[in-house]
Design a protein around this motif. Structure first.
Motif, PDB file in Angstrom:
ATOM      1  N   GLN A  81      -9.720  -3.601  63.982  1.00 12.67           N
ATOM      2  CA  GLN A  81     -10.390  -4.865  64.294  1.00 12.67           C
ATOM      3  C   GLN A  81     -11.856  -4.566  64.537  1.00 12.67           C
ATOM      4  OE1 GLN A  81      -9.177  -8.152  64.516  1.00 12.67           O
ATOM      5  NE2 GLN A  81     -11.349  -8.637  64.755  1.00 12.67           N
ATOM      6  N   MET A  82     -12.703  -5.214  63.768  1.00  8.81           N
ATOM      7  CA  MET A  82     -14.140  -4.957  63.845  1.00  8.81           C
ATOM      8  C   MET A  82     -14.859  -6.225  64.275  1.00  8.81           C
ATOM      9  SD  MET A  82     -14.554  -2.653  60.369  1.00  8.81           S
ATOM     10  CE  MET A  82     -13.932  -3.953  59.309  1.00  8.81           C
ATOM     11  N   ASN A  83     -15.484  -6.175  65.428  1.00  8.26           N
ATOM     12  CA  ASN A  83     -16.225  -7.308  65.965  1.00  8.26           C
ATOM     13  C   ASN A  83     -17.708  -6.967  66.046  1.00  8.26           C
ATOM     14  OD1 ASN A  83     -13.738  -8.653  66.378  1.00  8.26           O
ATOM     15  ND2 ASN A  83     -13.539  -7.793  68.433  1.00  8.26           N
ATOM     16  N   SER A  84     -18.512  -7.992  66.209  1.00  9.76           N
ATOM     17  CA  SER A  84     -19.969  -7.803  66.333  1.00  9.76           C
ATOM     18  C   SER A  84     -20.494  -6.882  65.234  1.00  9.76           C
ATOM     19  CB  SER A  84     -20.304  -7.227  67.716  1.00  9.76           C
ATOM     20  OG  SER A  84     -19.856  -8.080  68.735  1.00  9.76           O
ATOM     21  N   LEU A  85     -20.088  -7.167  64.028  1.00  9.93           N
ATOM     22  CA  LEU A  85     -20.453  -6.302  62.904  1.00  9.93           C
ATOM     23  C   LEU A  85     -21.951  -6.301  62.650  1.00  9.93           C
ATOM     24  CD1 LEU A  85     -17.430  -7.074  60.611  1.00  9.93           C
ATOM     25  CD2 LEU A  85     -18.176  -4.784  61.256  1.00  9.93           C
ATOM     26  N   ARG A  86     -22.420  -5.150  62.205  1.00  8.40           N
ATOM     27  CA  ARG A  86     -23.835  -4.934  61.932  1.00  8.40           C
ATOM     28  C   ARG A  86     -24.005  -4.504  60.481  1.00  8.40           C
ATOM     29  NH1 ARG A  86     -24.376  -0.772  67.044  1.00  8.40           N
ATOM     30  NH2 ARG A  86     -24.035  -2.301  68.720  1.00  8.40           N
ATOM     31  N   PRO A  87     -25.159  -4.726  59.895  1.00 11.87           N
ATOM     32  CA  PRO A  87     -25.373  -4.281  58.506  1.00 11.87           C
ATOM     33  C   PRO A  87     -25.096  -2.790  58.320  1.00 11.87           C
ATOM     34  CG  PRO A  87     -27.093  -5.810  59.150  1.00 11.87           C
ATOM     35  CD  PRO A  87     -26.282  -5.540  60.386  1.00 11.87           C
ATOM     36  N   GLU A  88     -25.363  -1.990  59.332  1.00 12.82           N
ATOM     37  CA  GLU A  88     -25.128  -0.549  59.208  1.00 12.82           C
ATOM     38  C   GLU A  88     -23.638  -0.189  59.213  1.00 12.82           C
ATOM     39  OE1 GLU A  88     -27.066  -2.073  61.473  1.00 12.82           O
ATOM     40  OE2 GLU A  88     -26.898  -1.134  63.464  1.00 12.82           O
ATOM     41  N   ASP A  89     -22.762  -1.158  59.455  1.00 13.32           N
ATOM     42  CA  ASP A  89     -21.323  -0.930  59.341  1.00 13.32           C
ATOM     43  C   ASP A  89     -20.850  -1.045  57.892  1.00 13.32           C
ATOM     44  OD1 ASP A  89     -20.934  -2.758  62.384  1.00 13.32           O
ATOM     45  OD2 ASP A  89     -20.842  -0.573  62.142  1.00 13.32           O
ATOM     46  N   THR A  90     -21.735  -1.486  57.012  1.00 11.35           N
ATOM     47  CA  THR A  90     -21.376  -1.615  55.604  1.00 11.35           C
ATOM     48  C   THR A  90     -20.970  -0.262  55.038  1.00 11.35           C
ATOM     49  OG1 THR A  90     -22.820  -3.518  55.244  1.00 11.35           O
ATOM     50  CG2 THR A  90     -22.254  -2.177  53.315  1.00 11.35           C
ATOM     51  N   ALA A  91     -19.786  -0.204  54.455  1.00  5.92           N
ATOM     52  CA  ALA A  91     -19.253   1.055  53.925  1.00  5.92           C
ATOM     53  C   ALA A  91     -17.914   0.789  53.265  1.00  5.92           C
ATOM     54  CB  ALA A  91     -19.077   2.080  55.047  1.00  5.92           C
ATOM     55  N   VAL A  92     -17.433   1.799  52.589  1.00  4.64           N
ATOM     56  CA  VAL A  92     -16.038   1.806  52.149  1.00  4.64           C
ATOM     57  C   VAL A  92     -15.234   2.469  53.265  1.00  4.64           C
ATOM     58  CG1 VAL A  92     -14.382   2.657  50.463  1.00  4.64           C
ATOM     59  CG2 VAL A  92     -16.645   1.905  49.710  1.00  4.64           C
ATOM     60  N   TYR A  93     -14.242   1.769  53.740  1.00  2.00           N
ATOM     61  CA  TYR A  93     -13.422   2.259  54.855  1.00  2.00           C
ATOM     62  C   TYR A  93     -12.111   2.821  54.308  1.00  2.00           C
ATOM     63  CZ  TYR A  93     -16.564   0.307  58.308  1.00  2.00           C
ATOM     64  OH  TYR A  93     -17.672   0.053  59.096  1.00  2.00           O
ATOM     65  N   THR A 111      -4.301  14.869  56.125  1.00  7.66           N
ATOM     66  CA  THR A 111      -3.693  15.287  54.869  1.00  7.66           C
ATOM     67  C   THR A 111      -3.567  14.140  53.877  1.00  7.66           C
ATOM     68  OG1 THR A 111      -2.363  16.882  56.122  1.00  7.66           O
ATOM     69  CG2 THR A 111      -1.675  16.407  53.865  1.00  7.66           C
ATOM     70  N   TYR A 112      -3.294  12.979  54.401  1.00  6.95           N
ATOM     71  CA  TYR A 112      -3.023  11.824  53.539  1.00  6.95           C
ATOM     72  C   TYR A 112      -4.177  10.830  53.616  1.00  6.95           C
ATOM     73  CZ  TYR A 112       1.535  13.960  54.007  1.00  6.95           C
ATOM     74  OH  TYR A 112       2.566  14.862  54.008  1.00  6.95           O
ATOM     75  N   TRP A 113      -4.577  10.372  52.445  1.00  9.66           N
ATOM     76  CA  TRP A 113      -5.718   9.463  52.358  1.00  9.66           C
ATOM     77  C   TRP A 113      -5.364   8.274  51.472  1.00  9.66           C
ATOM     78  CZ3 TRP A 113     -10.296  10.103  54.986  1.00  9.66           C
ATOM     79  CH2 TRP A 113     -10.457  11.341  55.638  1.00  9.66           C
ATOM     80  N   GLY A 114      -5.807   7.108  51.907  1.00  3.47           N
ATOM     81  CA  GLY A 114      -5.633   5.922  51.091  1.00  3.47           C
ATOM     82  C   GLY A 114      -6.923   5.619  50.342  1.00  3.47           C
ATOM     83  N   GLN A 115      -6.816   4.721  49.370  1.00  3.18           N
ATOM     84  CA  GLN A 115      -8.039   4.284  48.706  1.00  3.18           C
ATOM     85  C   GLN A 115      -8.816   3.422  49.693  1.00  3.18           C
ATOM     86  OE1 GLN A 115      -5.692   2.187  48.889  1.00  3.18           O
ATOM     87  NE2 GLN A 115      -6.721   0.227  48.844  1.00  3.18           N
ATOM     88  N   GLY A 116     -10.061   3.280  49.487  1.00  5.60           N
ATOM     89  CA  GLY A 116     -10.872   2.567  50.456  1.00  5.60           C
ATOM     90  C   GLY A 116     -10.862   1.070  50.252  1.00  5.60           C
ATOM     91  N   THR A 117     -11.337   0.386  51.279  1.00  2.54           N
ATOM     92  CA  THR A 117     -11.573  -1.040  51.190  1.00  2.54           C
ATOM     93  C   THR A 117     -13.034  -1.288  51.583  1.00  2.54           C
ATOM     94  OG1 THR A 117     -10.746  -3.227  51.851  1.00  2.54           O
ATOM     95  CG2 THR A 117     -10.748  -1.536  53.561  1.00  2.54           C
ATOM     96  N   GLN A 118     -13.716  -2.083  50.778  1.00  2.00           N
ATOM     97  CA  GLN A 118     -15.147  -2.285  50.973  1.00  2.00           C
ATOM     98  C   GLN A 118     -15.404  -3.320  52.068  1.00  2.00           C
ATOM     99  OE1 GLN A 118     -18.013  -0.875  49.255  1.00  2.00           O
ATOM    100  NE2 GLN A 118     -19.071  -1.931  50.939  1.00  2.00           N
ATOM    101  N   VAL A 119     -16.255  -2.944  53.001  1.00  2.00           N
ATOM    102  CA  VAL A 119     -16.719  -3.868  54.035  1.00  2.00           C
ATOM    103  C   VAL A 119     -18.231  -3.993  53.878  1.00  2.00           C
ATOM    104  CG1 VAL A 119     -17.022  -4.245  56.503  1.00  2.00           C
ATOM    105  CG2 VAL A 119     -14.861  -3.326  55.635  1.00  2.00           C
ATOM    106  N   THR A 120     -18.694  -5.209  53.694  1.00  2.00           N
ATOM    107  CA  THR A 120     -20.117  -5.463  53.522  1.00  2.00           C
ATOM    108  C   THR A 120     -20.571  -6.458  54.582  1.00  2.00           C
ATOM    109  OG1 THR A 120     -19.945  -5.087  51.141  1.00  2.00           O
ATOM    110  CG2 THR A 120     -21.923  -6.209  51.943  1.00  2.00           C
ATOM    111  N   VAL A 121     -21.580  -6.068  55.347  1.00  2.00           N
ATOM    112  CA  VAL A 121     -22.105  -6.924  56.408  1.00  2.00           C
ATOM    113  C   VAL A 121     -23.525  -7.336  56.018  1.00  2.00           C
ATOM    114  CG1 VAL A 121     -22.571  -7.155  58.863  1.00  2.00           C
ATOM    115  CG2 VAL A 121     -20.724  -5.648  58.077  1.00  2.00           C
TER     116      VAL A 121
END
Length: 123
Positions: A81-93, A111-121
């Protein structure tokens, strides 16, 4: 273990977003789970981690008080849960799983990695 992240999108600065990561093919409750993020040209950065049962969590300083990691072991899912998002939080998570027990485990122990999901602020 296969990990599938979802829920990313475009949000204005100050807004909120919840991203999810569903696990399959393994015993989810045995894994420490973490969220990492990456922007072009930068190294991947640790964001948050949660222990097997959810009792312990850890955050990078820049998101403390704004982000909350949680998990629902019955649904094999971890959330951020991401609140008070800032432009610098923009990334692939990216979500990741580790067989280590402690939330202090370094990235190399995941060891295990999922594909990312893009978050753009947007500002």
């Amino acid at each position: 273990v296969q990990l599938q992240a979802s829920g990313g999108g475009l949000v204005q600065a100050g807004g909120s977003l919840r991203i999810s990561c569903a696990a399959s093919g393994g015993t989810f409750t045995r894994y420490l789970m973490g969220w990492f993020r990456q922007t072009p040209g930068k190294e991947r950065e640790f964001v948050a981690a949660i222990s097997w049962g959810g009792a312990s969590t850890r955050y990078v300083d820049s998101v403390k008080g704004r982000f909350t990691i949680s998990r629902d072991n019955a649904k094999n899912t971890v959330y951020l849960q991401m609140n008070s998002l800032r432009p610098e939080d923009t990334a692939v998570y990216h979500c990741a799983g580790s067989s280590r027990a402690f939330v202090t485990a370094p990235e190399s122990e995941y060891t295990y990695w999922g594909q990312g999901t893009q978050v753009t602020v947007s500002s």
